[in-house]
Design a protein around this motif. Structure first.
Motif, mmCIF file in Angstrom:
data_model
loop_
_atom_site.group_PDB
_atom_site.id
_atom_site.type_symbol
_atom_site.label_atom_id
_atom_site.label_comp_id
_atom_site.label_asym_id
_atom_site.label_seq_id
_atom_site.Cartn_x
_atom_site.Cartn_y
_atom_site.Cartn_z
ATOM 1 N N GLU A 142 52.091 18.890 74.098
ATOM 2 C CA GLU A 142 52.303 18.017 72.943
ATOM 3 C C GLU A 142 53.073 18.631 71.884
ATOM 4 O O GLU A 142 53.870 17.752 71.248
ATOM 5 C CB GLU A 142 50.838 17.383 72.708
ATOM 6 N N SER A 143 52.779 19.624 71.530
ATOM 7 C CA SER A 143 53.543 20.014 70.175
ATOM 8 C C SER A 143 55.026 20.281 70.511
ATOM 9 O O SER A 143 55.629 20.464 69.451
ATOM 10 C CB SER A 143 53.045 21.715 69.971
ATOM 11 N N LEU A 144 55.650 20.320 71.594
ATOM 12 C CA LEU A 144 56.865 20.290 71.769
ATOM 13 C C LEU A 144 57.917 18.886 71.695
ATOM 14 O O LEU A 144 59.040 18.981 71.527
ATOM 15 C CB LEU A 144 57.418 20.751 73.195
ATOM 16 N N HIS A 145 56.945 17.744 71.283
ATOM 17 C CA HIS A 145 57.440 16.607 71.027
ATOM 18 C C HIS A 145 58.608 16.780 69.994
ATOM 19 O O HIS A 145 58.143 17.212 69.072
ATOM 20 C CB HIS A 145 56.507 15.482 70.804
ATOM 21 N N GLY A 146 59.921 16.371 70.055
ATOM 22 C CA GLY A 146 60.758 16.207 69.039
ATOM 23 C C GLY A 146 61.203 17.689 68.909
ATOM 24 O O GLY A 146 62.102 17.758 67.957
ATOM 25 N N ALA A 147 61.159 18.587 69.839
ATOM 26 C CA ALA A 147 61.605 19.931 69.643
ATOM 27 C C ALA A 147 63.157 19.813 69.682
ATOM 28 O O ALA A 147 63.941 19.044 70.303
ATOM 29 C CB ALA A 147 61.408 20.758 70.837
ATOM 30 N N ASP A 148 63.843 20.577 69.058
ATOM 31 C CA ASP A 148 65.301 20.507 68.991
ATOM 32 C C ASP A 148 65.960 21.522 69.892
ATOM 33 O O ASP A 148 65.257 22.349 70.625
ATOM 34 C CB ASP A 148 66.014 20.994 67.350
ATOM 35 N N ALA A 177 51.501 28.434 73.889
ATOM 36 C CA ALA A 177 50.406 29.493 73.636
ATOM 37 C C ALA A 177 50.630 30.482 74.652
ATOM 38 O O ALA A 177 50.401 31.671 74.563
ATOM 39 C CB ALA A 177 49.062 28.842 73.449
ATOM 40 N N ASP A 178 50.806 29.956 75.952
ATOM 41 C CA ASP A 178 50.853 30.935 77.080
ATOM 42 C C ASP A 178 52.187 31.840 76.969
ATOM 43 O O ASP A 178 52.184 32.860 77.554
ATOM 44 C CB ASP A 178 50.686 30.192 78.451
ATOM 45 N N VAL A 201 57.449 24.942 66.687
ATOM 46 C CA VAL A 201 58.327 23.939 67.512
ATOM 47 C C VAL A 201 57.742 22.625 67.191
ATOM 48 O O VAL A 201 56.892 22.296 66.333
ATOM 49 C CB VAL A 201 57.901 24.191 69.268
ATOM 50 N N GLY A 202 58.461 21.724 67.657
ATOM 51 C CA GLY A 202 58.240 20.198 67.638
ATOM 52 C C GLY A 202 59.122 19.514 66.446
ATOM 53 O O GLY A 202 59.942 20.298 65.678
ATOM 54 N N LEU A 203 58.847 18.326 66.198
ATOM 55 C CA LEU A 203 59.725 17.650 65.278
ATOM 56 C C LEU A 203 59.667 18.020 63.915
ATOM 57 O O LEU A 203 60.634 18.075 63.269
ATOM 58 C CB LEU A 203 59.388 16.229 65.435
ATOM 59 N N ALA A 204 58.597 18.262 63.441
ATOM 60 C CA ALA A 204 58.440 18.765 62.050
ATOM 61 C C ALA A 204 58.799 20.025 61.760
ATOM 62 O O ALA A 204 59.314 20.335 60.694
ATOM 63 C CB ALA A 204 56.711 18.701 61.921
ATOM 64 N N ASN A 205 59.038 21.003 62.756
ATOM 65 C CA ASN A 205 59.762 22.339 62.484
ATOM 66 C C ASN A 205 61.189 22.122 62.909
ATOM 67 O O ASN A 205 61.880 23.553 63.124
ATOM 68 C CB ASN A 205 58.966 23.327 63.179
ATOM 69 N N ALA A 206 61.653 21.159 63.518
ATOM 70 C CA ALA A 206 63.026 21.078 64.141
ATOM 71 C C ALA A 206 64.232 21.179 62.987
ATOM 72 O O ALA A 206 64.027 20.906 61.797
ATOM 73 C CB ALA A 206 63.694 19.629 64.684
#
Length: 261
Positions: free
Chosen positions: A89-95, A208-209, A217-222
């Motif tokens: 789920e943390s990958l949502h919005g990943a650039d 994490a794996d 990652v994710g939208l907030a960190n894109a």
């Protein structure tokens, strides 16, 4: 016998209405039918042709939500041997940069790979940079826009078609290549292939794996974000010109008014 990793992606069907989510302006994937991207089908087909000619193993790899399993099964039903699915789920919005890093880490989980095959660009993001980015992150040669691929021992040869002619590239394995639409015609999965795909192994991984912190990652960190979006305006009615002997002049006047001539 080459060990091949094929990057695949589940995308909104180009025949469906595609739009951005109003909340965060990311692609609204739930609003459209989801399919295995056509260019990825060609990448899988090329890997399968190499396997049929020289042996080896084909692993398909995707980053996406749980529903991306359908795209994986399509590739497996075509004849791929196994799959790796990075779902978090943390990958949502990943650039595109984050995505390349995640893919590179995931490729590293496939033991002894010789070749990575991807499509030139996806039909949703249309970035066209992922193959080159992954090659850079893995420290591998990048041979892009392939129309023809040949494995010769420990090297790969690629023919690239351009507007001005053909370019021939060669590199030592392992390497990353991307294929274009003219590379082949992908096969249709057989009933036997569809049934066999249900039993083929799919390894599911989280960030994490892969040794990646969710805060990276994710939208907030894109590195990029969409601040505002609006639907495409409806198509306006065209202007009709009745030819009464002066049609050519009227068309010319219209083109001048639109600063086209």
């Amino acid at each position: 016998m080459p060990n091949i990793v094929v990057l695949v992606k589940q995308v909104p069907d180009t025949y469906s209405e595609r739009k951005l989510a109003s909340a965060d302006h990311t692609l609204d994937r739930a609003s459209a039918d989801a399919v295995l991207d056509e260019i990825n089908e060609r990448a899988v087909e090329e890997a399968l042709q190499i396997k049929e000619a020289q042996g080896g193993e084909v692993t398909v790899l995707t980053v996406g939500p749980e529903r991306a399993t359908d795209a994986i099964r399509k590739a497996l039903s075509m004849g791929a041997d196994k799959a790796v699915h990075v779902s978090d789920e943390s990958l949502h919005g990943a650039d595109i940069i984050q995505t390349a890093k995640v893919l590179a880490k995931a490729i590293g989980t496939v033991e002894g790979y010789d070749l990575v095959i991807a499509g030139n660009e996806s039909t949703d993001g249309v970035g066209g940079a992922i193959p080159g980015m992954i090659a850079e992150l893995l420290g591998l040669p990048s041979l892009t826009h392939a129309r023809k691929v040949e494995i010769d021992g420990s090297s790969v040869k690629v023919e690239r078609e351009t507007d001005t002619g053909r370019t021939f590239l060669e590199a030592s394995l392992p390497a990353v290549i991307s294929v274009g639409e003219k590379i082949n015609d992908p096969r249709y999965p057989s009933f036997k292939g569809i049934m066999a795909a249900k039993k083929k192994p799919v390894t599911t991984l989280t960030v994490a794996d892969l040794g990646i912190d969710a805060s990276e990652v994710g939208l907030a960190n894109a590195a990029t974000s969409v601040l505002e979006s609006a639907p495409k305006p409806p198509r306006a009615a065209g202007q009709q010109i009745t030819d009464e002997g002066d049609g050519g002049s009227k068309i010319a006047e219209y083109l001048v008014s639109q600063k086209l001539i």
